[in-house]
Scaffold this motif. Structure first.
Motif, PDB file in Angstrom:
ATOM      1  N   ASP A 178      -3.999  28.880 -22.553  1.00 34.19           N
ATOM      2  CA  ASP A 178      -3.795  30.083 -23.364  1.00 34.19           C
ATOM      3  C   ASP A 178      -3.519  29.723 -24.820  1.00 34.19           C
ATOM      4  OD1 ASP A 178      -4.143  31.663 -21.158  1.00 34.19           O
ATOM      5  OD2 ASP A 178      -2.001  31.891 -20.740  1.00 34.19           O
ATOM      6  N   ARG A 179      -2.724  28.663 -25.020  1.00 31.16           N
ATOM      7  CA  ARG A 179      -2.379  28.214 -26.373  1.00 31.16           C
ATOM      8  C   ARG A 179      -2.352  26.696 -26.396  1.00 31.16           C
ATOM      9  NH1 ARG A 179       0.852  32.520 -25.452  1.00 31.16           N
ATOM     10  NH2 ARG A 179       2.468  31.184 -24.580  1.00 31.16           N
ATOM     11  N   LEU A 180      -2.755  26.135 -27.535  1.00 33.31           N
ATOM     12  CA  LEU A 180      -2.748  24.690 -27.711  1.00 33.31           C
ATOM     13  C   LEU A 180      -2.007  24.367 -29.017  1.00 33.31           C
ATOM     14  CD1 LEU A 180      -3.708  21.772 -27.061  1.00 33.31           C
ATOM     15  CD2 LEU A 180      -5.846  22.322 -28.259  1.00 33.31           C
ATOM     16  N   VAL A 181      -1.079  23.427 -28.936  1.00 32.05           N
ATOM     17  CA  VAL A 181      -0.327  23.003 -30.123  1.00 32.05           C
ATOM     18  C   VAL A 181      -0.549  21.510 -30.335  1.00 32.05           C
ATOM     19  CG1 VAL A 181       1.920  22.822 -31.238  1.00 32.05           C
ATOM     20  CG2 VAL A 181       1.436  24.761 -29.721  1.00 32.05           C
ATOM     21  N   ILE A 182      -1.077  21.162 -31.508  1.00 29.62           N
ATOM     22  CA  ILE A 182      -1.253  19.769 -31.890  1.00 29.62           C
ATOM     23  C   ILE A 182      -0.039  19.355 -32.713  1.00 29.62           C
ATOM     24  CG2 ILE A 182      -2.727  18.080 -33.048  1.00 29.62           C
ATOM     25  CD1 ILE A 182      -4.131  19.476 -30.741  1.00 29.62           C
ATOM     26  N   VAL A 183       0.744  18.398 -32.222  1.00 30.71           N
ATOM     27  CA  VAL A 183       1.935  17.910 -32.916  1.00 30.71           C
ATOM     28  C   VAL A 183       1.606  16.528 -33.480  1.00 30.71           C
ATOM     29  CG1 VAL A 183       4.377  17.355 -32.722  1.00 30.71           C
ATOM     30  CG2 VAL A 183       3.379  19.132 -31.273  1.00 30.71           C
ATOM     31  N   ILE A 189       4.072  16.936 -44.192  1.00 32.61           N
ATOM     32  CA  ILE A 189       5.218  17.312 -43.366  1.00 32.61           C
ATOM     33  C   ILE A 189       5.453  18.814 -43.342  1.00 32.61           C
ATOM     34  CG2 ILE A 189       6.347  15.087 -43.737  1.00 32.61           C
ATOM     35  CD1 ILE A 189       8.282  16.504 -45.642  1.00 32.61           C
ATOM     36  N   THR A 190       4.824  19.572 -44.233  1.00 29.61           N
ATOM     37  CA  THR A 190       5.001  21.032 -44.237  1.00 29.61           C
ATOM     38  C   THR A 190       3.923  21.752 -43.431  1.00 29.61           C
ATOM     39  OG1 THR A 190       3.696  21.394 -46.259  1.00 29.61           O
ATOM     40  CG2 THR A 190       6.037  20.901 -46.527  1.00 29.61           C
ATOM     41  N   THR A 191       2.952  21.027 -42.901  1.00 30.46           N
ATOM     42  CA  THR A 191       1.851  21.660 -42.181  1.00 30.46           C
ATOM     43  C   THR A 191       2.341  22.395 -40.940  1.00 30.46           C
ATOM     44  OG1 THR A 191       0.158  20.097 -42.923  1.00 30.46           O
ATOM     45  CG2 THR A 191      -0.271  21.255 -40.864  1.00 30.46           C
ATOM     46  N   ASP A 192       1.984  23.641 -40.839  1.00 31.03           N
ATOM     47  CA  ASP A 192       2.236  24.472 -39.659  1.00 31.03           C
ATOM     48  C   ASP A 192       1.298  25.662 -39.771  1.00 31.03           C
ATOM     49  OD1 ASP A 192       3.073  25.934 -37.514  1.00 31.03           O
ATOM     50  OD2 ASP A 192       5.157  26.155 -38.162  1.00 31.03           O
ATOM     51  N   ARG A 193       0.110  25.530 -39.216  1.00 33.96           N
ATOM     52  CA  ARG A 193      -0.889  26.580 -39.382  1.00 33.96           C
ATOM     53  C   ARG A 193      -1.802  26.656 -38.167  1.00 33.96           C
ATOM     54  NH1 ARG A 193      -3.123  22.275 -42.485  1.00 33.96           N
ATOM     55  NH2 ARG A 193      -5.316  21.829 -42.026  1.00 33.96           N
ATOM     56  N   MET A 194      -2.543  27.740 -38.070  1.00 35.96           N
ATOM     57  CA  MET A 194      -3.497  27.932 -36.981  1.00 35.96           C
ATOM     58  C   MET A 194      -4.846  27.339 -37.384  1.00 35.96           C
ATOM     59  SD  MET A 194      -1.680  29.361 -34.673  1.00 35.96           S
ATOM     60  CE  MET A 194      -2.989  29.758 -33.464  1.00 35.96           C
ATOM     61  N   LEU A 195      -5.408  26.509 -36.513  1.00 33.54           N
ATOM     62  CA  LEU A 195      -6.746  25.975 -36.740  1.00 33.54           C
ATOM     63  C   LEU A 195      -7.800  26.902 -36.166  1.00 33.54           C
ATOM     64  CD1 LEU A 195      -6.187  22.188 -35.896  1.00 33.54           C
ATOM     65  CD2 LEU A 195      -6.471  23.215 -38.157  1.00 33.54           C
ATOM     66  N   THR A 196      -7.468  27.543 -35.039  1.00 32.38           N
ATOM     67  CA  THR A 196      -8.331  28.534 -34.405  1.00 32.38           C
ATOM     68  C   THR A 196      -7.420  29.643 -33.883  1.00 32.38           C
ATOM     69  OG1 THR A 196      -8.229  27.669 -32.132  1.00 32.38           O
ATOM     70  CG2 THR A 196      -9.827  26.629 -33.626  1.00 32.38           C
ATOM     71  N   ASP A 197      -8.002  30.624 -33.195  1.00 37.32           N
ATOM     72  CA  ASP A 197      -7.190  31.701 -32.629  1.00 37.32           C
ATOM     73  C   ASP A 197      -6.189  31.176 -31.598  1.00 37.32           C
ATOM     74  OD1 ASP A 197      -8.497  33.542 -34.163  1.00 37.32           O
ATOM     75  OD2 ASP A 197      -9.923  34.129 -32.600  1.00 37.32           O
ATOM     76  N   LYS A 198      -6.526  30.043 -30.973  1.00 32.51           N
ATOM     77  CA  LYS A 198      -5.678  29.498 -29.919  1.00 32.51           C
ATOM     78  C   LYS A 198      -4.873  28.273 -30.345  1.00 32.51           C
ATOM     79  CE  LYS A 198      -7.802  30.613 -25.435  1.00 32.51           C
ATOM     80  NZ  LYS A 198      -8.319  29.990 -24.190  1.00 32.51           N
ATOM     81  N   THR A 199      -5.382  27.541 -31.312  1.00 29.86           N
ATOM     82  CA  THR A 199      -4.814  26.224 -31.614  1.00 29.86           C
ATOM     83  C   THR A 199      -4.009  26.196 -32.900  1.00 29.86           C
ATOM     84  OG1 THR A 199      -6.615  25.100 -30.432  1.00 29.86           O
ATOM     85  CG2 THR A 199      -5.348  23.783 -32.003  1.00 29.86           C
ATOM     86  N   VAL A 204       5.605  17.084 -36.692  1.00 28.52           N
ATOM     87  CA  VAL A 204       6.710  16.919 -35.754  1.00 28.52           C
ATOM     88  C   VAL A 204       8.055  17.251 -36.403  1.00 28.52           C
ATOM     89  CG1 VAL A 204       7.121  14.464 -36.259  1.00 28.52           C
ATOM     90  CG2 VAL A 204       7.599  15.372 -33.965  1.00 28.52           C
ATOM     91  N   ARG A 205       8.120  17.187 -37.752  1.00 26.59           N
ATOM     92  CA  ARG A 205       9.370  17.525 -38.433  1.00 26.59           C
ATOM     93  C   ARG A 205       9.814  18.961 -38.133  1.00 26.59           C
ATOM     94  NH1 ARG A 205      11.183  14.608 -42.988  1.00 26.59           N
ATOM     95  NH2 ARG A 205      12.673  16.316 -43.202  1.00 26.59           N
ATOM     96  N   HIS A 206       8.859  19.843 -37.822  1.00 24.24           N
ATOM     97  CA  HIS A 206       9.183  21.228 -37.478  1.00 24.24           C
ATOM     98  C   HIS A 206      10.146  21.260 -36.300  1.00 24.24           C
ATOM     99  CE1 HIS A 206       8.580  25.519 -36.508  1.00 24.24           C
ATOM    100  NE2 HIS A 206       8.438  25.118 -35.259  1.00 24.24           N
ATOM    101  N   TYR A 207       9.953  20.380 -35.337  1.00 26.49           N
ATOM    102  CA  TYR A 207      10.805  20.344 -34.147  1.00 26.49           C
ATOM    103  C   TYR A 207      12.096  19.568 -34.411  1.00 26.49           C
ATOM    104  CZ  TYR A 207       6.635  22.148 -31.937  1.00 26.49           C
ATOM    105  OH  TYR A 207       5.551  22.933 -31.626  1.00 26.49           O
ATOM    106  N   PHE A 218      18.446  10.208 -35.867  1.00 30.18           N
ATOM    107  CA  PHE A 218      17.914   9.307 -34.847  1.00 30.18           C
ATOM    108  C   PHE A 218      16.395   9.429 -34.759  1.00 30.18           C
ATOM    109  CE2 PHE A 218      16.283   9.003 -30.497  1.00 30.18           C
ATOM    110  CZ  PHE A 218      16.548   7.664 -30.224  1.00 30.18           C
ATOM    111  N   TYR A 219      15.898  10.681 -34.671  1.00 32.96           N
ATOM    112  CA  TYR A 219      14.458  10.883 -34.518  1.00 32.96           C
ATOM    113  C   TYR A 219      13.700  10.545 -35.804  1.00 32.96           C
ATOM    114  CZ  TYR A 219      15.234  12.956 -29.972  1.00 32.96           C
ATOM    115  OH  TYR A 219      15.582  13.134 -28.661  1.00 32.96           O
ATOM    116  N   LEU A 220      14.265  10.915 -36.933  1.00 29.30           N
ATOM    117  CA  LEU A 220      13.598  10.594 -38.204  1.00 29.30           C
ATOM    118  C   LEU A 220      13.472   9.084 -38.370  1.00 29.30           C
ATOM    119  CD1 LEU A 220      15.265  13.195 -40.600  1.00 29.30           C
ATOM    120  CD2 LEU A 220      12.968  13.271 -39.603  1.00 29.30           C
TER     121      LEU A 220
END
Length: 235
Positions: A178-183, A189-199, A204-207, A218-220
Motif C-alpha cells: 500500500d505504501r513504500l518508504v525509502i529511508v 538531510i532535509t529530504t522528505d518527499r513523495m516520489l510517486t503516489d505510493k512511495t 534517516v535523520r527524520h526518525y 548514539f545513532y548520529l
C-alpha cells in the motif's frame, strides 16, 4: 511584494525614510531574502532535482570527473542532482560515459558498500524499535523481501538518496504494497518527499529526531561511522 499588498501605514513610513517603496525593498534586502528562501525551498522539496541538464553540461561534468579519477559514487556525491537526471536518461553514470565516449569512471569497492548497507539496515531496525514502531524484518512476499514491514507499509533502507534511481525497488515493490518508504543515509538531510503516489523518500535523520535528545547522539555517531568507513575505503 508590492506597495498595494501591505498596510498603508507601512508604505508611508517606507516613503518617509527611503523616498520610495522600491528603495525600501532594495535597501532592506527583501528581494534577496525571497531569493534565498526560494533556493532553500528548492533544495528541501526536490525542485532542483528536476532541473533539465543539457548534453553538453553532462558531458563536461563526466569529462571533469574522469580527469580527476573519480569513482561513479564520488561523481554522485559531487553532482547529486545531475546524476539523478543521468540515471533517468541514460540508465546510470557508466552508461552515460559510454554514450558520450568519455573514459568510464572507476567502479566502486562493492565489498564496503555491502558491509555498510548491512550495518545501516541493522541500525535502522534498532532505531525503528526504539521510537516505538511495530516492525517485522525481511518478510517474504513472493519475490519481494522488504527490509522492514509495519502494517501495510514497506520500508527499504538504502545507503544513498540517489540509489533509488538506479534500482528496481519502486517498480518491483509498489504493485505489492500500500505504501513504500525509502529511508536513506547519504544525501540531503532535509529530504522528505513523495516520489510517486505510493512511495516516499526520507533521510534517516527524520526518525532520529523523533528520539529524546539524550538518545540521538548514539545513532548520529553510528551513522557517521558508517559514512566515514565508506569514505576511508573509496578514498
Amino acid at each position: 511584494m508590492t506597495s498595494t499588498t501591505v498596510p498603508t501605514e507601512l508604505v508611508r513610513s517606507a516613503q518617509t525614510y527611503f523616498g520610495r517603496w522600491k528603495n525600501a525593498i532594495r535597501e532592506l534586502g527583501v528581494i534577496q531574502r525571497r531569493k534565498e528562501y526560494a533556493e532553500t525551498a528548492a533544495i528541501r522539496y526536490g525542485y532542483e532535482s528536476r532541473r533539465i541538464w543539457s548534453d553538453d553540461a553532462i558531458k563536461e561534468a563526466l569529462m571533469s570527473a574522469s580527469l580527476r579519477d573519480l569513482t561513479s559514487m564520488e561523481f554522485r556525491e559531487q553532482y547529486g542532482n545531475m546524476s539523478e537526471s543521468i540515471d533517468r536518461r541514460f540508465g546510470g553514470v557508466l552508461k552515460a560515459c559510454e554514450s558520450f565516449g568519455v573514459p568510464k569512471l572507476r567502479r566502486d569497492n562493492t565489498d564496503i558498500y555491502k558491509f555498510a548497507g548491512y550495518a545501516f539496515e541493522e541500525l535502522v531496525g534498532e532505531l525503528f524499535t526504539e521510537i516505538g514502531m511495530d516492525i517485522a524484518k525481511q518478510q517474504r512476499f513472493g519475490d519481494c523481501i522488504p527490509d522492514f514491514v509495519s502494517g501495510n507499509t514497506w520500508y527499504d533502507a538504502k545507503l544513498s538518496e540517489w540509489t533509488v534511481h538506479t534500482s528496481d525497488t519502486i517498480k518491483k515493490y509498489e504493485p505489492k504494497c500500500d505504501r513504500l518508504v525509502i529511508v536513506f543515509l547519504r544525501g540531503n538531510i532535509t529530504t522528505d518527499r513523495m516520489l510517486t503516489d505510493k512511495t516516499r523518500i526520507v533521510n534517516v535523520r527524520h526518525y532520529v529526531d523523533q528520539l529524546p535528545r539524550i538518545s540521538r547522539g548514539f545513532y548520529l555517531r553510528k551513522f557517521s561511522e558508517i559514512e566515514q568507513r565508506i569514505e576511508d575505503e573509496v578514498a
